[in-house]
Structure formats: C-alpha cells, structure tokens
Design an enzyme around this catalytic site. Structure first.
Site, PDB file in Angstrom:
ATOM      1  N   ILE A  25       1.061  -0.963   0.371  1.00  0.00           N
ATOM      2  CA  ILE A  25      -0.260  -0.563  -0.094  1.00  0.00           C
ATOM      3  C   ILE A  25       0.524   1.198  -0.261  1.00  0.00           C
ATOM      4  O   ILE A  25       0.464   2.495  -0.760  1.00  0.00           O
ATOM      5  CB  ILE A  25      -0.956  -0.381   1.152  1.00  0.00           C
ATOM      6  CG1 ILE A  25      -2.020  -1.644   1.413  1.00  0.00           C
ATOM      7  CG2 ILE A  25      -2.037   1.466   1.201  1.00  0.00           C
ATOM      8  CD1 ILE A  25      -2.534  -1.557   2.585  1.00  0.00           C
ATOM      9  N   ASP A  73      -8.553   7.814   8.560  1.00  0.00           N
ATOM     10  CA  ASP A  73      -9.621   6.403   8.015  1.00  0.00           C
ATOM     11  C   ASP A  73      -9.468   5.593   8.950  1.00  0.00           C
ATOM     12  O   ASP A  73     -10.948   4.715   9.151  1.00  0.00           O
ATOM     13  CB  ASP A  73      -9.346   6.024   6.705  1.00  0.00           C
ATOM     14  CG  ASP A  73      -9.607   4.941   6.451  1.00  0.00           C
ATOM     15  OD1 ASP A  73     -11.494   5.363   5.930  1.00  0.00           O
ATOM     16  OD2 ASP A  73      -9.681   3.882   6.087  1.00  0.00           O
ATOM     17  N   THR A 115      -4.291   5.156   6.979  1.00  0.00           N
ATOM     18  CA  THR A 115      -5.032   4.662   6.665  1.00  0.00           C
ATOM     19  C   THR A 115      -4.644   2.836   6.844  1.00  0.00           C
ATOM     20  O   THR A 115      -5.144   2.050   6.533  1.00  0.00           O
ATOM     21  CB  THR A 115      -5.091   4.711   4.804  1.00  0.00           C
ATOM     22  OG1 THR A 115      -4.091   3.953   4.557  1.00  0.00           O
ATOM     23  CG2 THR A 115      -4.952   6.005   4.709  1.00  0.00           C
ATOM     24  N   ALA A 116      -4.038   2.969   8.166  1.00  0.00           N
ATOM     25  CA  ALA A 116      -3.380   1.797   8.828  1.00  0.00           C
ATOM     26  C   ALA A 116      -4.148   0.949   9.788  1.00  0.00           C
ATOM     27  O   ALA A 116      -4.703   0.514   9.783  1.00  0.00           O
ATOM     28  CB  ALA A 116      -1.955   1.783   8.993  1.00  0.00           C
ATOM     29  N   ARG A 117      -3.542   1.720  11.563  1.00  0.00           N
ATOM     30  CA  ARG A 117      -4.549   1.479  12.485  1.00  0.00           C
ATOM     31  C   ARG A 117      -4.431   2.049  12.992  1.00  0.00           C
ATOM     32  O   ARG A 117      -3.194   2.621  13.296  1.00  0.00           O
ATOM     33  CB  ARG A 117      -4.151  -0.235  13.043  1.00  0.00           C
ATOM     34  CG  ARG A 117      -4.829  -1.174  11.996  1.00  0.00           C
ATOM     35  CD  ARG A 117      -5.972  -1.590  12.331  1.00  0.00           C
ATOM     36  NE  ARG A 117      -6.341  -3.420  11.359  1.00  0.00           N
ATOM     37  CZ  ARG A 117      -6.418  -3.144  10.477  1.00  0.00           C
ATOM     38  NH1 ARG A 117      -6.940  -2.168   8.748  1.00  0.00           N
ATOM     39  NH2 ARG A 117      -6.945  -4.620   9.810  1.00  0.00           N
ATOM     40  N   HIS A 121     -13.173   4.195   8.236  1.00  0.00           N
ATOM     41  CA  HIS A 121     -12.528   3.123   7.441  1.00  0.00           C
ATOM     42  C   HIS A 121     -13.458   3.104   6.476  1.00  0.00           C
ATOM     43  O   HIS A 121     -13.518   1.656   6.484  1.00  0.00           O
ATOM     44  CB  HIS A 121     -12.514   1.420   9.140  1.00  0.00           C
ATOM     45  CG  HIS A 121     -11.694   1.294   8.416  1.00  0.00           C
ATOM     46  ND1 HIS A 121     -10.898   0.335  10.132  1.00  0.00           N
ATOM     47  CD2 HIS A 121     -10.726   0.468   7.774  1.00  0.00           C
ATOM     48  CE1 HIS A 121     -10.244  -0.889   9.239  1.00  0.00           C
ATOM     49  NE2 HIS A 121      -9.814  -0.253   7.937  1.00  0.00           N
ATOM     50  N   GLU A 145     -11.727   1.539  17.134  1.00  0.00           N
ATOM     51  CA  GLU A 145     -13.610   2.381  16.231  1.00  0.00           C
ATOM     52  C   GLU A 145     -14.666   1.325  16.081  1.00  0.00           C
ATOM     53  O   GLU A 145     -14.543   0.015  16.506  1.00  0.00           O
ATOM     54  CB  GLU A 145     -13.060   2.151  15.126  1.00  0.00           C
ATOM     55  CG  GLU A 145     -12.501   0.525  14.669  1.00  0.00           C
ATOM     56  CD  GLU A 145     -11.390   1.069  12.812  1.00  0.00           C
ATOM     57  OE1 GLU A 145     -10.407   2.094  12.955  1.00  0.00           O
ATOM     58  OE2 GLU A 145     -11.954   0.209  12.163  1.00  0.00           O
ATOM     59  N   GLY A 168     -10.796   2.169   3.456  1.00  0.00           N
ATOM     60  CA  GLY A 168      -9.888   1.775   2.481  1.00  0.00           C
ATOM     61  C   GLY A 168      -9.884   0.343   1.839  1.00  0.00           C
ATOM     62  O   GLY A 168      -9.703   1.181   0.364  1.00  0.00           O
ATOM     63  N   SER A 169     -10.537   0.304   2.401  1.00  0.00           N
ATOM     64  CA  SER A 169     -11.048  -1.029   0.951  1.00  0.00           C
ATOM     65  C   SER A 169     -12.416  -1.757   0.865  1.00  0.00           C
ATOM     66  O   SER A 169     -12.501  -1.965  -0.039  1.00  0.00           O
ATOM     67  CB  SER A 169     -11.155  -3.048   2.018  1.00  0.00           C
ATOM     68  OG  SER A 169     -11.565  -2.567   2.596  1.00  0.00           O
TER      69      SER A 169
HETATM   70  C1  DGY Z   1      -7.821  -4.718   5.989  1.00  0.00           C
HETATM   71  O1  DGY Z   1      -8.049  -5.416   5.400  1.00  0.00           O
HETATM   72  O2  DGY Z   1      -7.276  -5.381   6.852  1.00  0.00           O
HETATM   73  C2  DGY Z   1      -8.511  -3.597   6.241  1.00  0.00           C
HETATM   74  O3  DGY Z   1      -8.587  -2.910   7.176  1.00  0.00           O
HETATM   75  C3  DGY Z   1      -9.795  -3.269   5.197  1.00  0.00           C
HETATM   76  O4  DGY Z   1     -10.346  -1.998   5.247  1.00  0.00           O
END
Ligand code: DGY
Length: 324
Positions: free
Chosen positions: A163, A267, A241-243, A290, A272, A292-293
């Site tokens: 990423i 994000d 956008t990680a954790r 959240h 959360e 991201g995906s």
């Molecule tokens: C994951 O797959 O770890 C992502 O955070 C989901 O968006």
C-alpha cells in the site's frame, strides 16, 4: 466440493458481498450472520461449534481466550482482511489452527483513500463541507480557506509495503517528493526515486505529509506519539489508513490543537467505531469511517481471496496467504 453434505462448514461472522456468499454456498456449508450484527466473543465461539473453519473480519477480536474456546473442529481461520492483528496468531498456532489473510487485493483501494485523505486534509475539505451544509459560506475571498500546496511537498511514507508503494506512485503523479522508512530498504527499481531513511526520526524530519502504512504490531503501537510528532516540520499533515493504535490520539489531538500540525486525515481509529471525542472538536481534521478497502470489486476480491485460502486448505494444499 460438490456435495453439500460433505463440504466443510464455515462460520462467517458478518454478511459478505452477494457474489462471495454465492460461492460460499456453492462450495461450503456456510453458517451466516443473517442480520449482520457484530457478534460477541461468545457468539463466535458458539457459532463455530459445528464448523470446520472461521471467517472473521477486522472488527472481531479473535483473542487467545476465543481461540482456546473454539471447538476442535476449527482447523483454519481465514480472515476477511489483510490486517490480522485482531487474531492471536500465537494462540492459533498453539492449537494447530492455520490463519490466512487477504493481501494484494485491497492495495489500490486503500492507497486511493490515503490520497483522498492527503488532499482532504491539505485543502481543508472538512471545514469547507461544514460551511456548505451549515450555510455559513460567506463568499469567495482571496484570503479565505487557504490550505497546503501539495505539489512539491515531501511525503514521508511509514511502511513501504504494497500500500505504501501504491501511494508513492500516486503522490509522484501529484509532483510530490517521496521519502520512506521501512524495516528493510526496497530494491532500487522498486524505490522508483523514493528516498530511504533507515530510521523513523530521519523520516519524520522531512515529512511535510506523513502517511502511515505500517502494520499494527507490539513494535508499532503508538509509534506516532508526542515525541515523534515533535520531530515533524511545523505545519505538517498526518494521514493514517493503517490502524488506529499506531497513533497516540491524545498526542495527535494536542499537536493539531496547538498548531504544530496543519491537519490530519484519518480513516482508522483506536477502538473504532468509537473515536476519541477530541477529534470531533477540531476543524483541522478530515475523518472517514474506515473506508480503505470499501469499493465493490475490492470487497468481492477480499472475499474470493479468503475462499481461495479455504479451497486450498481443504484440498490438502498450503493456503496461499498463510500467516500462521
Ligand atoms: C484490512 O483488510 O485489514 C483493512 O483494514 C480493511 O479495510
């Protein structure tokens, strides 16, 4: 797996996209969560009583306690996620349970959200949106709503995995200079001009925009804290956008409040969907739930990837995305 009677039984904690559930029903005996509620730990343990496999999501805490209470029938945990910090992989290994994740397929979608956060945080999108919806937009003015000019800015990427590299390609297209810190340096071809920093401090010192892409591990827990934020240039932007637990929320909120940082784009949040209440009081944050995906093909691909791992495992092969 043609016969519904002999195919493995799979407990799935949340509803999955239609195409994924169709394949799941074709090839396995799924135990589905009809109303898509967030199951408790007890429900997960209970739901797995007759199952051969568990498919959890990042919102399910598959702790050592849960793993130790799982029925002996559970042989594999195929997470619907790339991150797997929500699963105690040592406890799983201790019980001989295989764990898999879903890498690759969410790389672009997540890098897109990081790009969106960079632009949103730099250009004061949250404030602008509030003016529109709260009808407080006075008029265009030469001095109004000036943000950070991203062209030419230095982006520091913390964690140059898939990423991070996808974000590097995107910010390169916006004329930004890419720096990164990673456990190991990439091959020169992969770096594509990005400058490697062998320590975090050195990366922070040049990060006009810091974008976090490292996994959540005991080593990265609150790695972005009061001390590390102090090392950023004044007026920097932090994007995550990680954790959420990679960042110390109190320290980030303090740095945003006192003007050390220009803004932040987030994000992901520690705890959360609850978020630190301090974020809601700030104008200089751009917050997403959240996402991201969250594109349609990406969520399908994540589900298919989890099923590919189950297929391989139950065919007696090594699952492609085994992490434990
Ligand atoms: C994951 O797959 O770890 C992502 O955070 C989901 O968006």
């Amino acid at each position: 797996m043609s016969s519904a009677d002999t195919s493995p039984s799979v407990y799935v904690t949340r509803r999955l996209p239609d195409a994924v559930e169709e394949r799941l029903k074709r090839d396995f005996q799924p135990i589905l969560n009809a109303d898509d509620h967030l199951p408790s730990a007890d429900e997960v343990v209970d739901g797995c009583r007759e199952a051969d496999a568990l498919v959890p999501c990042p919102t399910d805490r598959i702790t050592s306690d849960v793993i130790n209470r799982l029925a002996d029938g559970i042989k594999i945990i195929a997470s619907f996620s790339v991150g797997y910090e929500h699963i105690d992989i040592d406890a799983a290994a201790g019980r001989g349970i295989v764990v898999t994740n879903t890498p690759d397929v969410l790389t672009d979608a997540t890098a897109d959200i990081a790009m969106l956060l960079i632009l949103g945080a730099a250009r004061r999108v949250h404030e602008g949106q509030r003016m529109i919806y709260e009808k407080t937009w006075g008029a265009w003015a030469p001095t109004a709503m000036r943000g950070v000019h991203v062209t030419g800015a230095r982006v520091g990427i913390l964690g140059m995995g898939r990423i991070g590299q996808a974000l590097a390609r995107r910010v390169g297209g916006f004329g930004m200079e890419v720096h990164y810190h990673n456990r190991s340096r990439l091959a020169v071809e992969q770096e594509a001009g990005a400058r490697f920093h062998d320590n975090l401090e050195s990366l922070l010192a040049v990060s006009d925009i810091l974008s976090i892409h490292c996994p959540s591990t005991p080593e990265t827990l609150r790695i972005i804290n009061e001390e590390s934020l102090r090392l950023l240039p004044d007026g920097a932007i932090v994007v995550n956008t990680a954790r959420g637990n990679v960042v110390d929320d109190d320290a980030l909120i303090a740095a945003l409040s006192c003007g050390k940082l220009f803004s932040a784009g987030l994000d992901v949040f520690d705890g959360e969907p609850e978020i630190h209440p301090g974020y809601r009081d700030l104008d200089n944050v751009f917050l997403l739930p959240h996402l991201g995906s969250a594109t349609m093909p990406t969520r399908d691909a994540m589900g298919f990837r989890a099923l590919d791992n189950l297929d391989a495992f139950f065919a007696g092969q090594e699952p492609p995305d085994r992490v434990a």
